[in-house]
Design an enzyme around this catalytic site. Structure first.
Site, PDB file in Angstrom:
ATOM      1  N   ASP B 240      27.685  29.912  38.897  1.00  0.00           N
ATOM      2  CA  ASP B 240      28.914  30.504  39.400  1.00  0.00           C
ATOM      3  C   ASP B 240      29.766  29.460  40.106  1.00  0.00           C
ATOM      4  O   ASP B 240      30.976  29.343  39.889  1.00  0.00           O
ATOM      5  CB  ASP B 240      28.545  31.625  40.380  1.00  0.00           C
ATOM      6  CG  ASP B 240      29.701  32.545  40.641  1.00  0.00           C
ATOM      7  OD1 ASP B 240      29.690  33.206  41.684  1.00  0.00           O
ATOM      8  OD2 ASP B 240      30.614  32.592  39.801  1.00  0.00           O
ATOM      9  N   ASP B 331      28.761  40.163  41.028  1.00  0.00           N
ATOM     10  CA  ASP B 331      28.302  39.911  42.392  1.00  0.00           C
ATOM     11  C   ASP B 331      27.516  41.085  42.932  1.00  0.00           C
ATOM     12  O   ASP B 331      26.440  40.927  43.506  1.00  0.00           O
ATOM     13  CB  ASP B 331      29.504  39.655  43.308  1.00  0.00           C
ATOM     14  CG  ASP B 331      30.320  38.481  42.845  1.00  0.00           C
ATOM     15  OD1 ASP B 331      31.550  38.512  42.976  1.00  0.00           O
ATOM     16  OD2 ASP B 331      29.700  37.528  42.336  1.00  0.00           O
TER      17      ASP B 331
END
Lengths: 259, 411
Positions: B240, B331
């Protein structure tokens, strides 16, 4: 029956904390963040104390060794958190204009609020960690009527633990307020006296809980709670005058005490 | 001193529709809209405005943090509650094809290389699919992307929900006939598809997004082997970080392309605290009138950005919610995987520690967002904190805490 004990124990130990959170902190986002940060600081202090406990392998069963260090570490982290709050409030004061009613005003309007939040954060962390293991095993099978060696043979373990957790949560609130007042607001000599009082009373209550029966520690803890509450009340600006006014509820004509 | 007046928290977004707002997401890139407040004709002094500007991100930063705390907490609570009560999701033995190494040998070294290999395969698959998505987006194959998203939410909202309902009923030993089941699943699924891909009440859309994130997290917890889960959490936060911040990272390319075209990214993949029009459907219309829009936008940055905000002002009957903070569903999923896995193998102390550390990490990420005002990865800080606290709580704090509780010693 075990489920009833579970709920009873949970509400005894965590009920006031939940109520305090819901009524005073949940409405304001800045307060919630400060509360979570306080819990985090407490957690870090517990982490270091446990590392110490784990590192000194031969003394792992002798809790009397690690408890004082745990107390001192908690107070150190409380001090660090109060320093952080002081720096934050100084920063915010420069930014927030005086006549806007904002959620940020909580940081500057009443400085004792931050001490209260610090205390509640530490308290909820301490209370949750001390009671959650017990709670998770109470509702399981085979826990009704846990006996101890006392002649009464009543289920004292759970009650004592719940009340002691409750006492610690409330004590942390008072200690938090006193410490914050000492670290951020007052000058010598008051702040040194207050800090020493907090450390001394915390150490006293924790060390007493090392005794085999919890009863002396419980009684002392509640006595310390009463004393600390009165001191915190005065530090936060309360007085007999305030209490009289609260009871009489004279609306609109309140005057500050003439002194 | 001051009296103890209750400070009332009021949502001031209606007055300040030109605030600076920022968004973070992972997994599919994100975008920040940075809007300066209008300076034309302000009778107050410049200093007041500047102070207000400085206070705004702080105040709205706190607002955004809480608007994300609540859904993240809810998602984690759903996952932890399910794990603690339904044993289906903690039974091992079944694995996905993406993780061919099943960590069955008792040797630690074998487990480690199994886990690393599994993680490498999964991350490879994710990278390939993300690049494919970015390529599709760049070449404007919007229909394909929309079809892909619809198929994946279809699976989530019908099949995984059906599985979940079945396991919950089985765990609580409740009987339900097939007709009721069909009606329930059909309604749940169809309303979910409508809310996520089209229009729906904001609260319902947010609830559905939270639920599908929780379902996905439960699937990950069930079908990934233990050590693989932890290695994947670490690997995906590194991915990420790289994908969102590196100049050639796929997510950053996606964000920049979306910004160039003045579009918002697929609403089906982002949790937003305010209304968002599903612009994939309106992108086709916009392409036709693209020229007119662009020519009507005046040049200077300030008014250009305000015009952009206004044209994206979503639903007419909610003018007060102009923009809010956004967090990608990936997330939510990975936070919940961390907390769910911690609750499945360790006690409540560990679960609490992971929860607090993830929230504090999210807070720090949002603080960085308010400072940098561009797309930021939401996973690295929180997952790092979460992993550190999981390992330290499970192996260091828990034994200490249990010894203290067993001896009724309070620190």
């Amino acid at each position: 029956m075990a489920l009833m004990e579970f709920f009873g124990s949970m509400f005894i130990s965590l009920g006031p904390a939940i109520a305090l959170f819901a009524l005073s902190i949940a409405n304001n986002p800045v307060k919630i963040i400060l509360f979570a940060a306080a819990m985090f600081f407490w957690l870090v202090s517990l982490l270091i104390s446990s590392c110490l406990w784990r590192a000194v392998v031969p003394l792992q069963q002798v809790l009397a060794f690690s408890v004082p260090f745990a107390v001192i570490l908690q107070e150190m982290f409380r001090f660090l958190y109060c320093l952080l709050l002081k720096k934050a409030s100084v920063g915010f004061e420069k930014v927030v204009s005086p006549d806007k009613d904002d959620t940020l005003k909580v940081l500057t309007r009443n400085p004792h609020t931050m001490g209260y939040i610090a205390g509640l954060g530490f308290g909820v962390g301490s209370g949750l960690y001390s009671i959650s293991n017990i709670l998770s095993s109470i509702s399981g099978p085979g826990t009704v009527g846990i006996e101890d060696d006392s002649p009464n043979r009543s289920s004292k373990f759970i009650l004592e633990s719940s009340f002691m957790s409750l006492c610690f949560i409330l004590l942390h609130i008072c200690w938090g307020m006193l410490f914050h007042a000492a670290a951020a607001i007052y000058n010598k000599p008051y702040n040194i006296i207050l800090i020493l009082y907090v450390i001394f009373s915390h150490m006293l209550v924790s060390l007493l809980s090392l005794i085999y029966t919890l009863l002396p520690a419980l009684i002392t803890a509640y006595a310390v709670l009463c004393v600390s509450f009165i001191i915190a009340f005065y530090v936060a600006g309360g007085s007999l005058h305030n209490i009289k006014h609260l009871i009489k509820r004279t609306s609109g004509n309140w005057e500050p005490p003439k002194d | 001193m001051s009296s103890s007046t209750r400070i009332s928290y009021s949502n001031r977004m209606d007055e300040l529709n030109t605030e600076g707002d920022v968004e973070i997401r992972c997994g599919e890139g994100s975008r920040s809209r940075d809007v300066e407040p209008e300076r034309a004709g302000a009778p107050e002094s410049e200093r007041d405005e500047e102070e207000e500007e400085d206070a705004m991100p702080l105040k709205y930063g706190a607002d955004s943090v809480i608007k994300l705390f609540v859904p993240v907490t809810l998602c984690m609570m759903v996952v932890v509650a399910t794990i603690k009560s339904v044993s289906f999701y903690t039974e091992g033995g079944q694995y996905l094809i993406y993780t061919p190494f099943h960590e069955e040998s008792p040797d630690v070294g074998t487990k480690i290389w199994n886990a690393v290999a599994n993680a490498a395969i999964l991350i490879g698959v994710i990278v390939v699919l993300t690049i494919f998505l970015v390529v599709l987006y760049k070449y404007r194959c919007y229909r394909f992307i929309q079809g892909w998203l619809i198929v994946s939410t279809l699976i989530l909202v019908f099949f995984f929900a059906f599985m979940y309902l079945g396991e919950v009923l089985r765990a609580y030993n409740i009987a339900m006939d097939y007709i009721t089941l069909a009606v329930v699943i059909w309604n749940f699924g169809v309303v979910g598809m409508v809310c996520i891909h089209w229009k729906g009440p904001l609260l319902l859309q947010q609830a559905y997004l939270i639920l599908i994130s929780a379902l996905m997290a439960l699937i990950f917890i069930k079908y990934l082997p233990d050590w693989t889960t932890w290695v994947i959490l670490g690997a995906i936060s590194i991915y990420d970080l790289v994908a969102v911040l590196c100049p050639r990272g796929p997510l950053r390319v996606l964000v920049e392309t979306a910004q160039e075209r003045n579009e918002s990214i697929f609403p089906a993949l982002i949790y937003s605290s305010t209304f968002m029009v599903p612009t994939v459907a309106t992108m086709a219309d916009r392409e036709e009138e693209g020229e007119d829009h662009n020519s009507s936008n005046p040049e200077p940055n300030d008014s250009g950005s305000t015009a952009r905000i206004q044209e994206e002002e979503p639903v007419a009957d909610h003018p007060e919610e102009s923009s809010g903070v956004k967090l990608g569903l990936g997330d939510f999923i990975f936070y919940s995987v961390l907390v769910g896995k911690a609750s499945s193998v360790a006690d409540w102390n560990t679960t609490l520690a992971c929860f607090i550390s993830i929230l504090v990490g999210l807070c720090l990420t949002l603080l960085l967002l308010a400072v940098f005002r561009k797309a930021l990865p939401a996973l690295p800080i929180s997952i790092t904190f979460g992993l550190i606290f999981y390992l330290s709580t499970a192996y260091v704090i828990s034994p200490f805490s249990q010894t203290l509780a067993a001896n009724q010693v309070y620190i």
